[in-house]
Each structure stands twice: as C-alpha cells, then as structure tokens.
Design an enzyme around this catalytic site. Structure first.
Site, mmCIF file in Angstrom:
data_model
loop_
_atom_site.group_PDB
_atom_site.id
_atom_site.type_symbol
_atom_site.label_atom_id
_atom_site.label_comp_id
_atom_site.label_asym_id
_atom_site.label_seq_id
_atom_site.Cartn_x
_atom_site.Cartn_y
_atom_site.Cartn_z
ATOM 1 N N GLY A 13 38.704 42.004 28.275
ATOM 2 C CA GLY A 13 39.332 43.146 28.924
ATOM 3 C C GLY A 13 39.465 43.555 27.972
ATOM 4 O O GLY A 13 40.449 44.300 28.042
ATOM 5 N N SER A 16 38.504 48.243 27.374
ATOM 6 C CA SER A 16 39.692 49.094 28.150
ATOM 7 C C SER A 16 41.305 48.906 27.971
ATOM 8 O O SER A 16 41.732 47.438 27.873
ATOM 9 C CB SER A 16 39.034 49.220 29.632
ATOM 10 N N ILE A 18 45.000 47.611 28.505
ATOM 11 C CA ILE A 18 45.779 47.143 27.330
ATOM 12 C C ILE A 18 45.424 45.496 26.977
ATOM 13 O O ILE A 18 46.112 45.780 25.534
ATOM 14 C CB ILE A 18 46.771 45.997 28.668
ATOM 15 N N GLY A 19 43.828 45.017 26.935
ATOM 16 C CA GLY A 19 43.137 44.815 26.011
ATOM 17 C C GLY A 19 43.137 45.169 24.907
ATOM 18 O O GLY A 19 43.475 44.776 23.704
ATOM 19 N N SER A 137 51.576 39.770 36.320
ATOM 20 C CA SER A 137 51.989 40.798 37.363
ATOM 21 C C SER A 137 53.199 40.518 38.244
ATOM 22 O O SER A 137 53.530 39.632 38.120
ATOM 23 C CB SER A 137 50.939 41.570 37.978
ATOM 24 N N TYR A 150 45.797 39.412 45.443
ATOM 25 C CA TYR A 150 45.642 40.475 44.113
ATOM 26 C C TYR A 150 46.983 39.345 43.959
ATOM 27 O O TYR A 150 47.144 39.191 42.530
ATOM 28 C CB TYR A 150 45.533 42.107 43.674
HETATM 29 N N1 LIG Z 1 47.894 48.578 34.683
HETATM 30 C C1 LIG Z 1 48.348 48.239 34.958
HETATM 31 O O1 LIG Z 1 49.584 49.210 36.227
HETATM 32 C C2 LIG Z 1 48.704 46.672 35.250
HETATM 33 C C3 LIG Z 1 49.665 46.114 35.977
HETATM 34 C C4 LIG Z 1 50.205 44.560 36.410
HETATM 35 C C5 LIG Z 1 48.968 43.845 35.824
HETATM 36 N N2 LIG Z 1 47.663 44.037 34.947
HETATM 37 C C6 LIG Z 1 46.749 43.328 34.485
HETATM 38 O O2 LIG Z 1 46.608 43.755 33.082
HETATM 39 C C7 LIG Z 1 45.244 43.404 32.812
HETATM 40 C C8 LIG Z 1 44.563 44.678 32.276
HETATM 41 O O3 LIG Z 1 44.117 45.777 33.367
HETATM 42 P P1 LIG Z 1 43.837 47.083 32.299
HETATM 43 O O4 LIG Z 1 45.430 47.847 33.459
HETATM 44 O O5 LIG Z 1 44.288 47.247 31.282
HETATM 45 O O6 LIG Z 1 43.476 48.089 33.362
HETATM 46 P P2 LIG Z 1 41.477 48.134 32.537
HETATM 47 O O7 LIG Z 1 41.800 48.759 31.892
HETATM 48 O O8 LIG Z 1 40.912 48.012 33.902
HETATM 49 O O9 LIG Z 1 41.421 46.911 31.826
HETATM 50 C C9 LIG Z 1 40.433 45.567 32.702
HETATM 51 C C10 LIG Z 1 39.603 44.731 31.413
HETATM 52 O O10 LIG Z 1 39.257 43.733 31.826
HETATM 53 C C11 LIG Z 1 38.319 43.870 32.660
HETATM 54 N N3 LIG Z 1 36.873 42.794 33.514
HETATM 55 C C12 LIG Z 1 37.046 42.974 34.410
HETATM 56 N N4 LIG Z 1 36.048 42.615 35.405
HETATM 57 C C13 LIG Z 1 36.099 41.357 34.135
HETATM 58 C C14 LIG Z 1 35.232 40.510 33.849
HETATM 59 N N5 LIG Z 1 34.314 39.617 35.540
HETATM 60 N N6 LIG Z 1 34.510 39.996 32.917
HETATM 61 C C15 LIG Z 1 34.897 40.400 31.652
HETATM 62 N N7 LIG Z 1 35.887 41.667 31.766
HETATM 63 C C16 LIG Z 1 36.364 41.851 32.720
HETATM 64 C C17 LIG Z 1 36.985 45.108 32.140
HETATM 65 O O11 LIG Z 1 36.278 45.096 31.178
HETATM 66 P P3 LIG Z 1 34.851 45.892 32.193
HETATM 67 O O12 LIG Z 1 36.215 46.892 32.684
HETATM 68 O O13 LIG Z 1 34.373 46.213 31.420
HETATM 69 O O14 LIG Z 1 34.718 45.705 33.491
HETATM 70 C C18 LIG Z 1 38.126 45.357 31.944
HETATM 71 O O15 LIG Z 1 38.006 45.143 29.967
HETATM 72 C C19 LIG Z 1 45.099 42.977 34.139
HETATM 73 O O16 LIG Z 1 44.195 41.514 34.617
HETATM 74 C C20 LIG Z 1 45.521 43.283 35.263
HETATM 75 O O17 LIG Z 1 45.471 42.896 37.200
HETATM 76 C C21 LIG Z 1 47.751 46.013 34.855
#
Ligand SMILES: NC(=O)c1ccc[n+]([C@@H]2O[C@H](COP(=O)([O-])OP(=O)(O)OC[C@H]3O[C@@H](n4cnc5c(N)ncnc54)[C@H](OP(=O)(O)O)[C@@H]3O)[C@@H](O)[C@H]2O)c1
Length: 249
Positions: A13, A16, A18-19, A137, A150
């Site tokens: 991930g 985009s 956090i990653g 989370s 989720y």
């Molecule tokens: N933002 C928040 O408020 C929050 C809160 C708690 C936990 N989280 C967790 O934090 C983590 C990162 O999320 P984020 O907030 O940084 O959102 P994000 O910007 O949407 O990042 C999610 C990442 O996961 C990748 N991904 C999703 N499905 C995939 C798959 N099948 N194979 C490979 N890559 C995949 C996405 O790639 P593509 O975009 O190319 O699909 C993207 O790079 C997630 O696990 C999320 O549940 C986020």
C-alpha cells in the site's frame, strides 16, 4: 537520519497515504525500500517524488502469485528483508442491512488474507532480528456505524499479529501493529460514498478526536519508523493507537 541505514524494507500500500509517507521517511533514514502498490499509474506518480534506493512492485496482495512475485522482487533487488510493513487496506462502508457477500470478500481478502499471505511468503526471506508491522485500526475497539466488516477485518488482523508474535519469537523478529485513528489520506474518497457524506463523516470524526483534528500520514510514518528501529528493541506484540486520543476517552 540514518536510523534504518542498510535495512531492507517492504511496504504494501505504498503508492498512497500512510504507506507512501512511510516509504519516504524510511528512505530518508537510509533504508532500501520496496514499494508495493496495486495501481501502476499511482505507483509511478508516487515514486517520481522519491529519492533514495527503492524498487517498485505492482500487484494485488490478496493474490497468492503476486505475493510470491513481490518477495522475489525484494530479494532479487536487495537480498534478505529486515522490515515488512503490511499496510495495504480498503475501507468500503456498508451498514449491516446492506452487507453483501461481495463486500465481505473484498474487505477480508485485502485486509486479512493479503497480509497473511505476504507474511507467509516473506518469513523465509527475513533476517532474524527483523521487524513486522501491521496497520490495523482503532475501529476494532469502538463501534462506528457502517464499518462493521472493516472493523471485523482489523480485529482479525490484530488477532493474527498476536499469534505471529509468538511464532517468530525464537528468531528475534518483533511484531507490532499501528492502529490509526482518522488520518487524512485518499482512503476516504474510495469508500463508495458521495462527497458530502464523506465530508460530514470527516467532521464527525474530527470532533470526536480529543485533539480536534484528523491525523497526518506522516504521524503514522513516524510511529512506523520508531517501531521498526532499534529504539523499539523491547517493544513486541503491541498495538499502538495513533489517534489523538480517540480510542482512550
Ligand atoms: N486513513 C485512515 O483514517 C485510516 C485509519 C485507520 C486505518 N487505516 C488503514 O491504513 C492503511 C493505509 O490506508 P490509507 O489511509 O493510507 O489509504 P490509501 O491512501 O487508500 O492507501 C491504501 C493502500 O492500499 C493499497 N491497496 C488496496 N488494496 C490493495 C490490493 N488488493 N493489493 C495491493 N495494494 C492494495 C492501495 O493501492 P491502490 O490505491 O492502488 O488500490 C493503497 O496504496 C489501510 O490498511 C487502512 O485500513 C487508515
């Protein structure tokens, strides 16, 4: 800025949110980083902003073959892995009355099956004394409407991390989880909700956070850097909430 000098890190991930913020910080701290993302275009756009020693990987981490390719890409480029950050995730929303089998499968495939498969492939290629991180989370500790599947997926991941902590203990590999609160990332635009609903949801989250705001991806990245580094050498098996206090009061 050499906290992770010569360490090899694989981050899922990473195109985009956090990653990506974590990949950037790890590179600034001397790590060699494999950035894994699903959308090739987003990955190219993301890596164009980066400097340092990195390799990109495009694939779907819920797919077994793609995980085999991911770990091969990492070992071909850098040899053994020191840090594995299972961060990829999706958060589509559905109240209990609207949950479908497809919704369940999508969420559990990406949030639970994928990190389990990646860990399985990576473990034989990890150095003893390494570090595994999960993005869980705080939703599994609270009850936010619409986030049923989720929340269950993140709770499942937390349980898996506990067992893994025990299974890799003889190798000195530490396993820790980061539980973010609301963090400003593109994930909110991918929930399948109209813009104005996302905006209302965001306002509600921000008001509920004791610090009164969303967190930044960089604040999660800083926690990941700490947990992956020697500064956290006796921290193992925990889940750290990075949520401005939301889960605590
Ligand atoms: N933002 C928040 O408020 C929050 C809160 C708690 C936990 N989280 C967790 O934090 C983590 C990162 O999320 P984020 O907030 O940084 O959102 P994000 O910007 O949407 O990042 C999610 C990442 O996961 C990748 N991904 C999703 N499905 C995939 C798959 N099948 N194979 C490979 N890559 C995949 C996405 O790639 P593509 O975009 O190319 O699909 C993207 O790079 C997630 O696990 C999320 O549940 C986020």
């Amino acid at each position: 800025m050499n906290t992770l000098k010569n360490k090899v890190a694989v981050i899922t991930g990473a195109n985009s949110g956090i990653g990506l913020a974590t990949a950037k910080l790890f590179l600034e701290n001397g790590a060699k980083v494999v950035l894994a993302g699903r959308r090739a275009e987003a990955l190219t756009e993301a890596t164009n902003q980066l400097t340092g020693d990195f390799t990109s990987f495009v694939g779907d981490v819920s797919n077994e073959e793609d995980n085999i390719r991911l770990i091969k890409t990492a070992t071909d480029a850098y040899g053994k892995i020191d840090i594995l950050y299972l961060n990829a995730g999706v958060a589509p929303v559905a109240p209990a009355t609207d949950i479908t089998a497809a919704h369940y499968t999508e969420v559990f495939d990406v949030n639970v099956k994928a990190p389990i498969l990646t860990v399985k492939e990576a473990l034989p290629q990890m150095n003893d004394g390494g570090s595994i991180l999960f993005t869980t989370s705080i939703v599994s500790q609270k009850g936010f409407d619409g986030f049923g599947v989720y929340s269950a997926s993140k709770g499942a991941l937390r349980s898996f991390a506990r067992v893994l902590t025990s299974e890799v203990k003889t190798r000195g590999i530490r396993v820790n989880s980061i539980a973010p609160g609301p963090i400003e990332t593109p994930i909110y635009g991918k929930m399948g909700l109209p813009g104005e609903v996302v905006e209302e949801l965001g306002k509600g989250f921000a008001q509920a956070v004791p610090l009164g705001r969303f967190g930044k991806a960089e604040e999660i990245a800083a926690t990941a850097l700490f947990l992956a580094s020697d500064a956290a050498s006796f921290i193992n098996g925990v889940e750290i909430e990075v949520d401005g206090g939301l889960s605590q009061i």
